[in-house]
Design a protein around this motif. Sequence first.
Motif, mmCIF file in Angstrom:
data_model
loop_
_atom_site.group_PDB
_atom_site.id
_atom_site.type_symbol
_atom_site.label_atom_id
_atom_site.label_comp_id
_atom_site.label_asym_id
_atom_site.label_seq_id
_atom_site.Cartn_x
_atom_site.Cartn_y
_atom_site.Cartn_z
ATOM 1 N N LEU A 47 0.858 -1.175 0.000
ATOM 2 C CA LEU A 47 0.000 0.000 0.000
ATOM 3 C C LEU A 47 0.899 1.231 0.000
ATOM 4 C CD1 LEU A 47 -2.666 -1.107 2.674
ATOM 5 C CD2 LEU A 47 -2.773 -1.328 0.191
ATOM 6 N N ALA A 48 0.755 2.077 -1.007
ATOM 7 C CA ALA A 48 1.628 3.238 -1.139
ATOM 8 C C ALA A 48 0.860 4.384 -1.794
ATOM 9 C CB ALA A 48 2.857 2.886 -1.987
ATOM 10 N N PRO A 49 1.308 5.634 -1.570
ATOM 11 C CA PRO A 49 0.649 6.768 -2.227
ATOM 12 C C PRO A 49 0.672 6.609 -3.745
ATOM 13 C CG PRO A 49 2.139 7.524 -0.500
ATOM 14 C CD PRO A 49 2.384 6.054 -0.670
ATOM 15 N N THR A 50 -0.323 7.187 -4.412
ATOM 16 C CA THR A 50 -0.442 7.035 -5.861
ATOM 17 C C THR A 50 0.698 7.703 -6.617
ATOM 18 O OG1 THR A 50 -1.883 8.988 -5.879
ATOM 19 C CG2 THR A 50 -2.946 6.826 -5.775
ATOM 20 N N ASP A 51 1.369 8.671 -5.980
ATOM 21 C CA ASP A 51 2.448 9.366 -6.688
ATOM 22 C C ASP A 51 3.792 8.640 -6.564
ATOM 23 O OD1 ASP A 51 2.753 9.801 -4.019
ATOM 24 O OD2 ASP A 51 3.195 11.953 -4.176
ATOM 25 N N GLN A 52 3.808 7.488 -5.914
ATOM 26 C CA GLN A 52 5.046 6.721 -5.778
ATOM 27 C C GLN A 52 4.967 5.468 -6.630
ATOM 28 O OE1 GLN A 52 6.251 5.920 -1.778
ATOM 29 N NE2 GLN A 52 5.986 8.035 -1.080
ATOM 30 N N SER A 53 6.019 5.219 -7.387
ATOM 31 C CA SER A 53 6.071 4.014 -8.214
ATOM 32 C C SER A 53 6.759 2.893 -7.438
ATOM 33 C CB SER A 53 6.830 4.294 -9.519
ATOM 34 O OG SER A 53 8.160 4.702 -9.238
ATOM 35 N N ILE A 54 6.235 1.702 -7.573
ATOM 36 C CA ILE A 54 6.765 0.539 -6.855
ATOM 37 C C ILE A 54 7.370 -0.420 -7.878
ATOM 38 C CG2 ILE A 54 6.227 -1.373 -5.317
ATOM 39 C CD1 ILE A 54 5.905 1.334 -4.027
ATOM 40 N N ARG A 55 8.640 -0.745 -7.690
ATOM 41 C CA ARG A 55 9.299 -1.694 -8.573
ATOM 42 C C ARG A 55 9.278 -3.075 -7.950
ATOM 43 N NH1 ARG A 55 14.998 0.399 -10.677
ATOM 44 N NH2 ARG A 55 15.022 -1.858 -11.158
ATOM 45 N N ALA A 56 8.728 -4.040 -8.675
ATOM 46 C CA ALA A 56 8.566 -5.391 -8.148
ATOM 47 C C ALA A 56 9.903 -6.023 -7.769
ATOM 48 C CB ALA A 56 7.836 -6.264 -9.164
ATOM 49 N N ASP A 57 10.975 -5.776 -8.574
ATOM 50 C CA ASP A 57 12.257 -6.404 -8.281
ATOM 51 C C ASP A 57 12.841 -5.888 -6.965
ATOM 52 O OD1 ASP A 57 12.562 -3.882 -9.389
ATOM 53 O OD2 ASP A 57 14.468 -4.363 -10.357
ATOM 54 N N ARG A 58 12.626 -4.597 -6.669
ATOM 55 C CA ARG A 58 13.128 -4.053 -5.405
ATOM 56 C C ARG A 58 12.357 -4.623 -4.214
ATOM 57 N NH1 ARG A 58 14.238 2.419 -6.529
ATOM 58 N NH2 ARG A 58 15.902 2.125 -8.092
ATOM 59 N N VAL A 59 11.051 -4.734 -4.365
ATOM 60 C CA VAL A 59 10.246 -5.306 -3.289
ATOM 61 C C VAL A 59 10.679 -6.747 -3.009
ATOM 62 C CG1 VAL A 59 7.918 -6.028 -2.619
ATOM 63 C CG2 VAL A 59 8.265 -3.820 -3.747
ATOM 64 N N GLN A 60 10.903 -7.517 -4.083
ATOM 65 C CA GLN A 60 11.318 -8.901 -3.928
ATOM 66 C C GLN A 60 12.682 -8.992 -3.251
ATOM 67 O OE1 GLN A 60 9.438 -11.772 -4.924
ATOM 68 N NE2 GLN A 60 10.971 -12.685 -3.566
ATOM 69 N N ALA A 61 13.599 -8.082 -3.616
ATOM 70 C CA ALA A 61 14.936 -8.097 -3.025
ATOM 71 C C ALA A 61 14.878 -7.788 -1.526
ATOM 72 C CB ALA A 61 15.836 -7.089 -3.741
ATOM 73 N N VAL A 62 14.054 -6.789 -1.141
ATOM 74 C CA VAL A 62 13.922 -6.445 0.283
ATOM 75 C C VAL A 62 13.303 -7.607 1.046
ATOM 76 C CG1 VAL A 62 12.733 -4.939 1.910
ATOM 77 C CG2 VAL A 62 13.802 -3.973 -0.131
ATOM 78 N N TYR A 63 12.305 -8.236 0.449
ATOM 79 C CA TYR A 63 11.656 -9.375 1.108
ATOM 80 C C TYR A 63 12.648 -10.523 1.304
ATOM 81 C CZ TYR A 63 8.617 -13.321 2.057
ATOM 82 O OH TYR A 63 8.047 -14.427 2.624
ATOM 83 N N ASP A 64 13.441 -10.820 0.286
ATOM 84 C CA ASP A 64 14.405 -11.916 0.386
ATOM 85 C C ASP A 64 15.438 -11.657 1.475
ATOM 86 O OD1 ASP A 64 13.098 -13.250 -1.632
ATOM 87 O OD2 ASP A 64 14.438 -12.543 -3.228
ATOM 88 N N ARG A 65 15.924 -10.392 1.570
ATOM 89 C CA ARG A 65 16.899 -10.070 2.616
ATOM 90 C C ARG A 65 16.258 -10.238 4.002
ATOM 91 N NH1 ARG A 65 18.219 -5.715 -0.841
ATOM 92 N NH2 ARG A 65 17.085 -4.258 0.533
ATOM 93 N N SER A 66 14.998 -9.804 4.139
ATOM 94 C CA SER A 66 14.316 -9.914 5.423
ATOM 95 C C SER A 66 14.083 -11.376 5.797
ATOM 96 C CB SER A 66 12.980 -9.178 5.357
ATOM 97 O OG SER A 66 12.236 -9.358 6.540
ATOM 98 N N ALA A 67 13.697 -12.195 4.806
ATOM 99 C CA ALA A 67 13.410 -13.600 5.079
ATOM 100 C C ALA A 67 14.653 -14.368 5.491
ATOM 101 C CB ALA A 67 12.771 -14.243 3.849
ATOM 102 N N ALA A 68 15.832 -13.874 5.091
ATOM 103 C CA ALA A 68 17.070 -14.577 5.404
ATOM 104 C C ALA A 68 17.540 -14.329 6.841
ATOM 105 C CB ALA A 68 18.167 -14.149 4.427
ATOM 106 N N ARG A 69 16.945 -13.351 7.519
ATOM 107 C CA ARG A 69 17.356 -13.025 8.882
ATOM 108 C C ARG A 69 16.541 -13.817 9.902
ATOM 109 N NH1 ARG A 69 17.444 -6.390 8.428
ATOM 110 N NH2 ARG A 69 19.084 -6.239 6.829
ATOM 111 N N SER A 70 17.185 -14.205 10.978
ATOM 112 C CA SER A 70 16.501 -14.927 12.043
ATOM 113 C C SER A 70 15.819 -13.921 12.971
ATOM 114 C CB SER A 70 17.493 -15.773 12.846
ATOM 115 O OG SER A 70 18.112 -16.732 12.002
ATOM 116 N N LEU A 71 14.639 -14.280 13.443
ATOM 117 C CA LEU A 71 13.925 -13.424 14.371
ATOM 118 C C LEU A 71 14.560 -13.512 15.747
ATOM 119 C CD1 LEU A 71 10.214 -14.189 13.413
ATOM 120 C CD2 LEU A 71 11.553 -12.176 12.808
ATOM 121 N N ARG A 72 14.616 -12.370 16.434
ATOM 122 C CA ARG A 72 15.174 -12.342 17.775
ATOM 123 C C ARG A 72 14.199 -13.012 18.738
ATOM 124 N NH1 ARG A 72 17.011 -6.606 19.811
ATOM 125 N NH2 ARG A 72 18.322 -6.941 17.961
ATOM 126 N N ASN A 73 14.705 -13.890 19.571
ATOM 127 C CA ASN A 73 13.866 -14.620 20.516
ATOM 128 C C ASN A 73 13.646 -13.764 21.761
ATOM 129 O OD1 ASN A 73 12.580 -16.369 22.161
ATOM 130 N ND2 ASN A 73 14.062 -18.035 21.997
#
Length: 471
Positions: A47-73
């Motif tokens: 969900l983003a303002p209409t004046d901002q463009s979202i690039r799918a490859d960047r979103v995927q890259a951020v998601y992949d980096r986040s998924a690779a990190r372990s959650l703090r217990n």
Amino acid sequence: MSAGRSWQPATITVPETCKALTDISAVEVTAALSRMFPADSRHLVILAPTDQSIRADRVQAVYDRSAARSLRNRSGATDDLTFRYTDFGKPGAIAKRDRIEDLDLTLVSFANDVRLNLRPTQLEPGRFRLRLQFPKNYTNVPRDQGGLAHLATQLLRSGHPKRHSSSEIVRLVALHSIRIHWTVPLGTPILDVNGPSEELPFALSFIAALFSDLQLQTAHYQAALNHYAGVHRRATNNVVPKALHDALYAFAGNDPRLVLKHPRYFANEDSRTSAERWLRDHLINSPIEIGLVGDFVPEEAIETAAATLGTLARRRPPPRPGPPLAASTQANRQENTSEIPAGDAGSSILWPVDLPDDPRHDAALTLATDALKDRLTLVLRENLGATYAAQARFHRDALQRKFAFVAVMSSFDSPRARQFTEGTLRLAQRLAETGLHPEEFARLVEPARTRSRAHTMSNAWWLESVAIAQT
């Protein structure tokens, strides 16, 4: 034949379907599930303002980096958190106790004027439902402060017992697996709590701590005002709630107590003082009645209630209410505008009800409302495609039983809203003149009986029925 498929009559389709359901195996169903939900079925929503463009490859890259990190217990910190209200003093004495055998209902009044109505059931094994309902409606709101009951209820919701922070209360509620829900239908504050039966002592302790040691600061009032702004926005910026709000105001003879004032009206120190005073006079210090249904041992629940709610200070009589709500004796028609999406329109029609308040007449009114809704659905949705779903319901106030009405609510395209609203009135009049056809009555009455049976076999129905049984 259409799109390569031929449609067959029901005499052929039904036996084939029944045979398929008889022969089908769990393996086939599991295979269908794996096709429905494949391993790579991840779906990201941004969900983003209409004046901002979202690039799918960047979103995927951020998601992949986040998924690779372990959650703090942090389970250790959570496990260490305990409720700091364990002893409220000497348990309250029981002033009166009644037993209604045929309903399996126990009514208890403590010496401090806290009332408890209990009905054990096995309808939801291992669960309880609790309702704290204050015997009030719009008559307890000052005529120049419409919305004050909603704001004060939000203030109680935003506050917390002094020995805990707001964040700790959120964590404690989650740890004990209970759900807390505040509502203010027609000016009546209601607190609903449900959860596992073993957490009933915590629920009663939490309510006792909230009513005996409430912390209220400026930040709590601001949070309450923000919540109230959301209530006001939903009631005034959505077509159907807005139409119902305006219709109810006119139905009650333009009673200002039914108007939710704009949040800006309450954004000052005087309003904060008024809200806190109303909260203490009408909720915190006033008589309390609780309905409790579910899977519990009544004697244990009464003992726990005595050690928690029974220890509260003696309840004070609330301020005298204002004049009762009264339906206007004159027909009224209004057309209003609001800040809603262009092209949308909402319609709400209210008819006063003057039939006696007894089960037989209420059943007749409910079935008549079902018939009206059925006719409206057939004409407005299926024949004309004018609205997706016409809503119709019968309402009788919990306290002022003579304040009752049947309401019809619909949403239409603006250009034809007046036409379809007038058509709804004509359809209702024609139904009243001709009555139900025998076939129509037979088609509607059995589902109504089935709903009634199912409803009365639910904890929700029993809770609504016993919540103010002593009032």
